[in-house]
Design a protein around this motif. Structure first.
Motif, short mmCIF file in Angstrom:
data_model
loop_
_atom_site.label_atom_id
_atom_site.label_comp_id
_atom_site.label_asym_id
_atom_site.label_seq_id
_atom_site.Cartn_x
_atom_site.Cartn_y
_atom_site.Cartn_z
N UNK A 149 0.51 -1.84 0.30
CA UNK A 149 -0.04 0.12 -0.16
C UNK A 149 0.65 1.38 0.05
N UNK A 150 1.88 1.34 0.70
CA UNK A 150 2.06 2.52 0.95
C UNK A 150 3.11 2.67 0.13
N UNK A 151 4.36 1.52 -0.66
CA UNK A 151 4.88 1.80 -1.66
C UNK A 151 4.46 2.20 -2.74
N UNK A 152 2.99 1.59 -3.24
CA UNK A 152 2.62 1.77 -4.64
C UNK A 152 2.87 3.56 -5.35
N UNK A 153 2.05 4.19 -3.48
CA UNK A 153 1.78 5.49 -3.73
C UNK A 153 3.26 6.19 -4.11
N UNK A 154 4.14 6.25 -3.10
CA UNK A 154 5.64 6.40 -3.71
C UNK A 154 5.96 5.96 -5.00
N UNK A 155 5.52 4.87 -4.97
CA UNK A 155 6.55 4.10 -6.58
C UNK A 155 5.72 5.02 -7.78
N UNK A 156 3.95 5.82 -7.81
CA UNK A 156 3.58 6.13 -8.79
C UNK A 156 4.14 7.80 -8.49
N UNK A 157 4.51 8.25 -7.33
CA UNK A 157 4.86 9.61 -7.56
C UNK A 157 6.37 10.11 -8.72
N UNK A 158 7.31 8.55 -8.53
CA UNK A 158 8.45 8.81 -9.63
C UNK A 158 7.76 8.85 -11.03
N UNK A 159 7.00 7.66 -11.38
CA UNK A 159 5.92 7.74 -12.29
C UNK A 159 5.58 8.83 -12.77
N UNK A 160 5.11 9.52 -12.34
CA UNK A 160 3.79 10.96 -12.86
C UNK A 160 4.68 11.30 -12.65
N UNK A 161 5.67 12.21 -12.01
CA UNK A 161 6.52 13.37 -11.78
C UNK A 161 8.01 12.47 -11.63
N UNK A 162 9.32 12.09 -13.45
CA UNK A 162 10.18 11.93 -12.88
C UNK A 162 11.15 12.78 -12.25
N UNK A 163 10.58 13.78 -12.75
CA UNK A 163 11.87 15.37 -11.80
C UNK A 163 11.97 15.16 -10.52
N UNK A 164 11.19 14.42 -10.43
CA UNK A 164 10.79 14.97 -7.93
C UNK A 164 12.67 14.32 -7.95
N UNK A 165 12.72 14.90 -6.55
CA UNK A 165 13.56 14.53 -5.78
C UNK A 165 13.43 14.06 -4.99
N UNK A 166 14.21 12.88 -4.35
CA UNK A 166 13.32 12.46 -3.31
C UNK A 166 14.93 12.07 -2.01
N UNK A 167 16.09 12.04 -2.63
CA UNK A 167 16.79 10.61 -1.38
C UNK A 167 17.20 11.60 -0.94
#
Length: 144
Positions: A76-94
């Protein structure tokens, strides 16, 4: 012993249910900012967030959310987070949340993720997360 029965099983089921509810009620609106009409226009993960800070701290202490083992809570948690990088590939999280990125990488690398989403999506996610982890700046070129 069957972990699904008795007090330990009950506690695990309760913890999983709590994480699933948190993902749907709290993580979704952080990950996906919407217009009043319900159209997603950006991600809240571009900005500092105390809830994600807390998640990062928890993931620094355990590789998974419930009893240190992969569970439906992680799906459940990882699904939301992984969708973010698919829809917004320029987002920086690290730089802000390295343990969250490591967790995302581990979840995306699971065989079941590839089966559920296909090799192309899995490959994209793994490549993007690897770039974040390698560069520490989301794979973006440093500006001169």
């Amino acid at each position: 012993a069957d972990e699904g029965r008795g007090p330990k099983g009950d506690a695990k089921r309760a913890a999983v249910a709590s994480w699933v509810a948190w993902a749907n009620a709290s993580l979704d609106p952080i990950c996906f900012l919407e217009t009043p009409e319900g159209k997603v226009y950006d991600t809240g993960l571009r900005n500092p967030n105390r809830r994600i800070d807390t998640l990062n701290t928890l993931l620094s202490q355990s590789p998974h959310l419930v009893q240190g083992k992969f569970s439906l809570a992680d799906v459940a948690v990882a699904s939301y987070l992984l969708y973010v990088i698919q829809f917004f590939p320029d987002v920086e999280l690290y730089q802000r949340w390295p343990h969250v990125v490591r967790y995302m990488r581990e979840c995306a690398g699971r065989e079941g993720y590839g089966q559920a989403f296909g090799g192309r999506v899995q490959g994209f996610c793994l490549e993007r997360l690897d770039k974040m982890m390698e560069s520490g700046n989301g794979g973006e070129e440093k500006k001169k």
